[in-house]
Design a protein around this motif. Structure first.
Motif, mmCIF file in Angstrom:
data_model
loop_
_atom_site.group_PDB
_atom_site.id
_atom_site.type_symbol
_atom_site.label_atom_id
_atom_site.label_comp_id
_atom_site.label_asym_id
_atom_site.label_seq_id
_atom_site.Cartn_x
_atom_site.Cartn_y
_atom_site.Cartn_z
ATOM 1 N N LEU A 294 -20.624 -21.098 47.167
ATOM 2 C CA LEU A 294 -20.896 -20.904 45.726
ATOM 3 C C LEU A 294 -22.358 -19.958 45.702
ATOM 4 N N ILE A 295 -23.369 -20.675 46.390
ATOM 5 C CA ILE A 295 -24.437 -19.831 46.334
ATOM 6 C C ILE A 295 -24.524 -18.482 46.965
ATOM 7 N N ALA A 296 -23.673 -18.242 47.966
ATOM 8 C CA ALA A 296 -23.763 -16.929 48.433
ATOM 9 C C ALA A 296 -22.834 -16.151 47.601
ATOM 10 N N THR A 297 -21.842 -16.805 46.687
ATOM 11 C CA THR A 297 -20.989 -15.717 45.615
ATOM 12 C C THR A 297 -22.003 -15.529 44.516
ATOM 13 N N PHE A 298 -22.872 -16.557 44.180
ATOM 14 C CA PHE A 298 -23.685 -16.057 43.002
ATOM 15 C C PHE A 298 -24.688 -15.150 43.551
ATOM 16 N N THR A 299 -25.123 -15.102 44.712
ATOM 17 C CA THR A 299 -26.236 -13.988 45.211
ATOM 18 C C THR A 299 -25.401 -12.686 45.134
ATOM 19 N N TYR A 300 -24.374 -12.613 45.404
ATOM 20 C CA TYR A 300 -23.496 -11.572 45.603
ATOM 21 C C TYR A 300 -23.422 -10.666 44.277
ATOM 22 N N PHE A 301 -23.021 -11.670 43.182
ATOM 23 C CA PHE A 301 -23.158 -11.056 41.665
ATOM 24 C C PHE A 301 -24.342 -10.957 40.988
ATOM 25 N N TYR A 302 -25.429 -11.633 41.602
ATOM 26 C CA TYR A 302 -26.748 -11.744 40.952
ATOM 27 C C TYR A 302 -27.082 -10.336 40.289
ATOM 28 N N HIS A 303 -27.219 -9.293 40.880
ATOM 29 C CA HIS A 303 -27.684 -7.987 40.309
ATOM 30 C C HIS A 303 -26.647 -7.302 39.851
ATOM 31 N N GLN A 304 -25.348 -7.581 39.586
ATOM 32 C CA GLN A 304 -24.403 -6.640 39.027
ATOM 33 C C GLN A 304 -24.489 -6.705 37.396
ATOM 34 N N LYS A 305 -24.121 -5.471 36.948
ATOM 35 C CA LYS A 305 -24.523 -5.178 35.637
ATOM 36 C C LYS A 305 -23.060 -5.439 34.730
ATOM 37 N N ASN A 306 -23.055 -5.408 33.488
ATOM 38 C CA ASN A 306 -21.870 -5.628 32.627
ATOM 39 C C ASN A 306 -21.007 -6.349 32.910
ATOM 40 N N LEU A 307 -21.239 -7.722 33.576
ATOM 41 C CA LEU A 307 -20.023 -8.750 33.654
ATOM 42 C C LEU A 307 -19.755 -9.072 32.295
ATOM 43 N N GLU B 114 -15.735 -19.249 55.472
ATOM 44 C CA GLU B 114 -15.637 -17.568 55.519
ATOM 45 C C GLU B 114 -14.543 -17.244 54.492
ATOM 46 N N GLU B 115 -13.652 -17.808 54.432
ATOM 47 C CA GLU B 115 -12.341 -17.678 53.531
ATOM 48 C C GLU B 115 -12.740 -18.071 52.100
ATOM 49 N N GLY B 116 -13.441 -19.037 52.109
ATOM 50 C CA GLY B 116 -13.884 -19.697 50.697
ATOM 51 C C GLY B 116 -14.720 -18.533 49.930
ATOM 52 N N ILE B 117 -15.751 -18.255 50.657
ATOM 53 C CA ILE B 117 -16.804 -17.196 50.094
ATOM 54 C C ILE B 117 -15.794 -15.982 49.561
ATOM 55 N N ASP B 118 -15.012 -15.496 50.583
ATOM 56 C CA ASP B 118 -14.091 -14.235 50.148
ATOM 57 C C ASP B 118 -13.315 -14.521 48.954
ATOM 58 N N LEU B 119 -12.812 -15.489 48.719
ATOM 59 C CA LEU B 119 -11.945 -15.896 47.866
ATOM 60 C C LEU B 119 -12.676 -16.062 46.474
ATOM 61 N N TYR B 120 -13.713 -16.904 46.615
ATOM 62 C CA TYR B 120 -14.536 -17.083 45.337
ATOM 63 C C TYR B 120 -14.858 -15.758 44.780
ATOM 64 N N ILE B 121 -15.282 -14.558 45.433
ATOM 65 C CA ILE B 121 -15.678 -13.142 45.239
ATOM 66 C C ILE B 121 -14.554 -12.688 44.576
#
Length: 355
Positions: A110-123, A339-346
């Motif tokens: 979840l921390i990796a997933t949050f970091t992936y989306f952290y900078h994204q706009k217009n969510l 690995e699969e968990g992060i991919d699926l969360y994202i």
């Protein structure tokens, strides 16, 4: 960073967490490791006690709030361990170590997933992640203590090992202390009010009683007498028998309703230790659930308790790992599950946040 890079960093973070003792209420050193992750990625965060939380960069007033949560405390290792519980190492694709499965794999994913989306706009949603403490002990300084600092949460994903299937409901818990009273006496004399003998009928009542409402997802309320205590010497009939009753509550009842029922009908005194760990659920037609089903995941009801019990919003329990490994000797999680968990969360959040 790419998803692959984030995943490798998350696995390294998990190894660091495993090697750092973090029993409930003693999570200060793992909290520091989580702080270091956010500092490394220049993500502002807040900390209270051993809870760490952060919001996405493009947080906008008025948007609904999505909570991502998992915990970094662990139980103490049981005596059946044959491996060092604080030595993270990989054998045959399994990452061994205390807290690897419950719930370190979920947390770092979840921390990796949050970091992936952290900078994204217009969510579509604002995002907050909470790495919480004291989940294993249901302590006062866990997720429940953080909620007062957060805006109203519309929906939550709670990271617990579910094999990345969708736990769309979770049973609540009430632990009752029961008391069967009788007349104390010398064992040599007649006594028609022996508390131990009276307990036979009380135990049979608890065994036989069925709560009427059955949940489609969680099934019936499950009530179990788990402890019994009476007497202190062979020639004295005790005045009281003490019972402990464990009640797993489905989503058709509140904990208060269960208490009211037992208070009225149970053939002994009952006192709840707490009524705050209620059942939780998320509608099957919620966007998160629909997105998970589209990604090939199955839905089910979970009998085990988590920090969902502290939430009043709709919540989904979802994470890599297998609940049956939790609290077991030589606990492990497969590296590929992370690995699969992060991919699926994202992928799951991508469907919901970018709609």
């Amino acid at each position: 960073m790419t998803i692959k890079q984030l995943t490798q960093e998350a696995i390294e973070l998990l190894k660091s967490l495993i090697s750092t003792q973090s029993f409930s209420s003693e999570e200060d050193k793992t909290a520091a490791l989580i702080e270091a992750w956010f500092k490394r990625y220049n993500i502002p965060f807040k900390r209270e006690n051993n809870n760490i939380w952060a919001f996405n960069e493009d947080y906008s007033e008025g948007k609904p709030l999505l909570l991502l949560n998992s915990h970094h405390d662990t139980v103490k290792p049981n005596t059946a361990y044959t491996k060092d519980p604080f030595h993270p190492h990989v054998e045959d694709g399994k990452l061994f170590g205390l807290g690897s499965n419950d719930a370190g794999g979920c947390l770092v994913s979840l921390i990796a997933t949050f970091t992936y989306f952290y900078h994204q706009k217009n969510l579509k949603y604002n995002i907050v992640i909470v790495a919480s403490a004291e989940e294993e002990s249901s302590g006062p300084n866990g997720l429940n203590s953080v909620l007062k600092h957060l805006p109203e949460i519309e929906v939550a994903i709670v990271g617990e090992p579910t094999l990345m299937n969708l736990a769309i409901a979770e049973k609540g818990l009430v632990v009752f202390d029961g008391s069967v009273k009788g007349t104390p006496s010398h064992a040599a004399h007649p006594n028609d009010d022996n508390a131990i003998y009276k307990t036979i009928e009380v135990l049979q009542w608890f065994k036989d009683y069925k709560f009427e409402k059955v949940s489609e997802v969680l099934g019936p309320v499950k009530m179990t007498v788990t402890q019994i205590e009476a007497g202190n010497q062979h020639n004295v009939v005790p005045a009281e028998v003490k019972l402990v009753i464990d009640v797993r509550v489905n989503d058709k009842y509140s904990n208060q309703e269960v208490y009211d029922t037992l208070k009225e009908l149970a053939p002994c005194e009952v006192t709840p230790r707490s009524l705050r760990l209620n059942s939780s659920a998320i509608p099957k037609d919620h966007a998160l659930v629909k997105a998970g089903i589209e990604l090939g995941r199955e839905t089910y009801g979970s009998p085990t308790l988590s920090d969902q019990a502290t939430l009043s919003c709709a919540s989904l329990k979802l994470g890599p790992g297998d609940s049956t490994r939790s609290h077991s000797a030589n606990e492990f999680i497969y590296v590929h599950e992370i690995e699969e968990g992060i991919d699926l969360y994202i992928k799951l959040l991508g469907k919901v946040l970018n709609n």
